[in-house]
Each structure stands twice: as C-alpha cells, then as structure tokens.
Design an enzyme around this catalytic site. Structure first.
Site, PDB file in Angstrom:
ATOM      1  CE  LYS A  13       0.750 107.300 -61.056  1.00 25.30           C
ATOM      2  NZ  LYS A  13       0.753 108.498 -60.198  1.00 25.30           N
ATOM      3  NE  ARG A  88       2.789 104.060 -56.171  1.00 25.71           N
ATOM      4  CZ  ARG A  88       1.580 104.195 -56.743  1.00 25.71           C
ATOM      5  NH1 ARG A  88       1.092 103.229 -57.473  1.00 25.71           N
ATOM      6  NH2 ARG A  88       0.892 105.299 -56.588  1.00 25.71           N
ATOM      7  NE  ARG A 127      -6.797 110.982 -56.573  1.00 26.68           N
ATOM      8  CZ  ARG A 127      -5.603 110.469 -56.891  1.00 26.68           C
ATOM      9  NH1 ARG A 127      -5.356 110.094 -58.123  1.00 26.68           N
ATOM     10  NH2 ARG A 127      -4.664 110.354 -55.972  1.00 26.68           N
ATOM     11  NE  ARG A 160      -6.989 107.049 -54.092  1.00 26.12           N
ATOM     12  CZ  ARG A 160      -6.020 106.896 -54.995  1.00 26.12           C
ATOM     13  NH1 ARG A 160      -6.316 106.949 -56.296  1.00 26.12           N
ATOM     14  NH2 ARG A 160      -4.785 106.698 -54.626  1.00 26.12           N
ATOM     15  NE  ARG A 171      -0.850 108.362 -52.229  1.00 24.62           N
ATOM     16  CZ  ARG A 171      -1.913 108.691 -52.959  1.00 24.62           C
ATOM     17  NH1 ARG A 171      -2.844 109.465 -52.454  1.00 24.62           N
ATOM     18  NH2 ARG A 171      -2.028 108.242 -54.181  1.00 24.62           N
TER      19      ARG A 171
END
Ligand code: ADP
Ligand code: AMP
Length: 217
Positions: A13, A88, A127, A160, A171
């Site tokens: 995203k 969300r 990431r 992160r 998540r």
C-alpha cells in the site's frame, strides 16, 4: 481524485501510494505514518499509539477517526487525497462515510491490493524503513544501493518493531477479523477495484493506473 488504498499489512500500500500521490498530486493521509511521526516528535498521542502498534494491535477507533477528520478538514485535502491504511475497521469505514458526507463528496475508488499470506510474510520481515525520510526498502526486492542506508537521503534504515515475527502474526489475524470485512462494505458501491499485488512494483502500479483511467472515463 479521492482514493482509498487497502490490503493486508505488507501488501504494498505504502509503496504504491507514494507513486500515486506524486503522479496525481494528492494529499497523502497514512494513519500509520501519522502515528509514527507523532511518536518521533514525542507527542502524547504517538507515545500512547505506539503501545498498540508495537504489539501489532489496532489503535482505538475514536482516536484514529479524530486524526483523520482533522486532516480531511484541512483545505489541502478538499479536492484530492489518498487514504493509506484507513479505514481498518467497519466502524472506521462508517465514520469516514460521515466525514465525506459532511464534505459533500465521495470516494473515486477503493483500491484493494490482493496478496497471499506467504508473500505478505516475506515482504514484512524484509521491510526496512528510513529513519529520516520514511522511504521504504526491502532486503531482497528493493535493496538500497548502500547497505542499511537510504538512497534518497542517506538516512539510516531500520526494521519496524511491528515487522518482527511476534507482531506480524497478530497483525495478520487482526487484518482477517477486523479489516477484511470492509471489502464487503465497499463491494456493491461500484468503487472497489481488486489489484493483483503479487507482481513487480511496476506491474502493480500499471494495473492501478489502468483501473483508475477506466473509472475516471
Ligand atoms: P504496506 O504499506 O501495505 O504495509 P509496503 O508498501 O511498505 O506495504 O511494502 C511492504 C514491503 O514489501 C516493503 O519492504 C516493500 O519494499 C515490499 N514490496 C512492496 N510491493 C512489492 C512488490 N510489488 N514486489 C516486491 N516487494 C514489494
Ligand atoms: P501501517 O503503517 O499502515 O502498517 O500501520 C502501522 C500500525 O499503525 C498498525 O498496525 C496499527 O497498529 C496502527 N494503525 C494504522 N492505521 C490504523 C487504523 N486505521 N486504525 C487503527 N490502527 C491503525
């Protein structure tokens, strides 16, 4: 142009939103980014939100709705914006509807980036994000020129906390139970566009652009 970019965590995203925002000159509203920035500035909102974020939980609806409302009501967002990572929950989607009604507008498109679980996991653990400018990299799919340094600003790259395995699992569960139902919420309104996210960055972007051209026409 009023866009909403949806998809599971790690779907791409943020990566796709960055290009859309530049190419269509949109106000970027990323709730995750706003929370992280507030945390960096040492604000109470950011410090409280980070307690939830690091464990992979969602920040409360009323807090999240309020920060989006403030941003949407600013002049810059009036004509065009892109929402990344919001709504969300179905409650947030309803709150957004109320805000848009107040503004006398509606969404141009809801772009849903579709990615399998295995791909998501690989994307999230690899990431890396720039501490200074938030540019996003991937150890395998988008490595920086110099290890652990940002190509754009030379800043240090970090992983992160919520991209570490313990939070990632949580998540994904939360995405399935709380966020995925929103897809049905937007289905039937004629604005939902499903995009196959399991292609190169460029191919995903080309598909989004093509769908937007069709919708605008
Ligand atoms: P999201 O904002 O949905 O959480 P990101 O845009 O941050 O996802 O992407 C998650 C990770 O996957 C990043 O490391 C990014 O570089 C990588 N990534 C995103 N899109 C692709 C793609 N199409 N192919 C390979 N890797 C990708
Ligand atoms: P993101 O940068 O979109 O991956 O978001 C990072 C984290 O911020 C999420 O896992 C949540 O903890 C929090 N967050 C971001 N957007 C929302 C939202 N719309 N509602 C609740 N929590 C959010």
């Amino acid at each position: 142009m009023k866009l909403l970019v949806m998809g599971p965590p790690g779907a791409g995203k943020g990566s796709q939103s960055k290009r859309l925002v530049e190419d269509y000159n949109l106000t970027n509203i990323s709730t995750g980014e706003m929370f992280r920035e507030a945390y960096k500035r040492g604000e109470k909102l950011g410090i409280e939100a980070m307690e939830y974020i690091e464990k992979g939980n969602l920040v409360a609806d009323d807090i999240t709705n309020e920060i989006v409302r403030k941003r949407l009501m600013k002049k810059a967002a009036e004509s065009s914006f892109l929402l990344d990572g919001y709504p969300r929950t179905v409650n947030q989607a309803k709150a957004l509807d109320d805000m848009l009604e107040e503004m006398g507008t509606r969404l141009t498109a809801v772009i849903n980036i579709v990615v399998d679980k295995e791909v998501i996991l690989e994307r999230m653990v690899g990431r890396r994000v720039c501490k200074s400018c938030n540019a996003t990299y991937h150890t395998k799919f988008r490595p920086p020129d110099k290890e652990d340094l940002c190509d754009e600003c030379g800043g240090e790259l970090y992983q992160r906390e919520d991209d570490k395995p313990a939070s990632v699992r949580n998540r994904l569960n939360i995405y399935e139970s709380k966020t995925k139902p929103i897809i049905d919420y937007y289905k039937g309104r004629g604005v939902l566009v499903n995009i196959n996210g399991m292609q190169s960055f460029e191919a995903v972007y080309a598909n989004i652009r093509r769908s937007l051209r069709e919708i605008i026409r």
